[in-house]
Scaffold this motif. Structure first.
Motif: not given
Length: 205
Positions: A20-29
């Protein structure tokens, strides 16, 4: 107790990011936190191994496209404190990718051109690109502008966007973009060239 191996941790993050694109911010962190604790070379090697998993995928499958989006976001959206380290990481990732740009597999050529182009164009204006990377992008992507697969040519010419110098009459990149804009056999590639070439008297003509 020794630290956990990097590879499985990065693979788990990539697995979440492709869902999911929605998870990208947390995954990047999460990935940034791993990066800060790891040896720079070891982290780059483990990260590249995960990126390489998407290279054989030619079809624009949603999971593969989400991986591309995640990689571009992670590499180009570092904070000010991480900017220098991130510029170095971009080189460690893009140079090996460019080394695969002449692969026989059209999927690999496509993904390399797509990833390098997206990364180069998403980098902040103040980012420092090494001379080696600059030269490699120019040489390899100009070669891929003559690829037999239209989507590879389209991605390759977009990768050259920030490297062109329309003020120089002998600029090889500008000349190639103008050639593709006028003569490429694919409408998709001609349109990509029109949207990429910098304004200049030859381009306007």
């Amino acid at each position: 107790m020794p630290p956990a191996p990097l590879q499985p941790q990065i693979e788990a993050i990539f697995n979440d990011a492709q869902q999911s694109l929605a998870k990208h911010r947390r995954c990047a962190e999460r990935l940034r936190a791993l990066q800060r604790k790891a040896d720079a070379r070891a982290f780059a090697e483990a990260l590249f191994a995960c990126i390489a998993c998407v290279l054989p995928v030619f079809k624009r499958e949603p999971a593969a496209e989400r991986v591309v989006e995640f990689v571009v976001r992670f590499l180009t959206e570092a904070g000010e404190d991480d900017a220098g380290e991130q510029d170095e990481l971009i080189g460690r990732i893009c140079l090996p990718l460019l080394g695969l740009s002449d692969a026989r597999d059209k999927a690999v050529r496509f993904r390399v051109s797509q990833l390098v182009g997206r990364i180069m164009n998403a980098m902040p204006e103040e980012a420092e690109v090494s001379d080696d990377l600059f030269v490699a992008v120019e040489e390899r992507m100009l070669r891929r502008c003559r690829d037999k697969v239209p989507v590879v040519r389209a991605c390759a010419l977009r990768a050259l966007f920030r490297l062109q110098d329309p003020s120089g009459p002998s600029d090889a990149i500008s000349s190639e973009l103008l050639r593709m804009m006028e003569h490429d056999s694919s409408p998709e590639v001609r349109m990509a060239a029109i949207s990429t070439v910098a304004p200049s008297k030859p381009a306007i003509r």
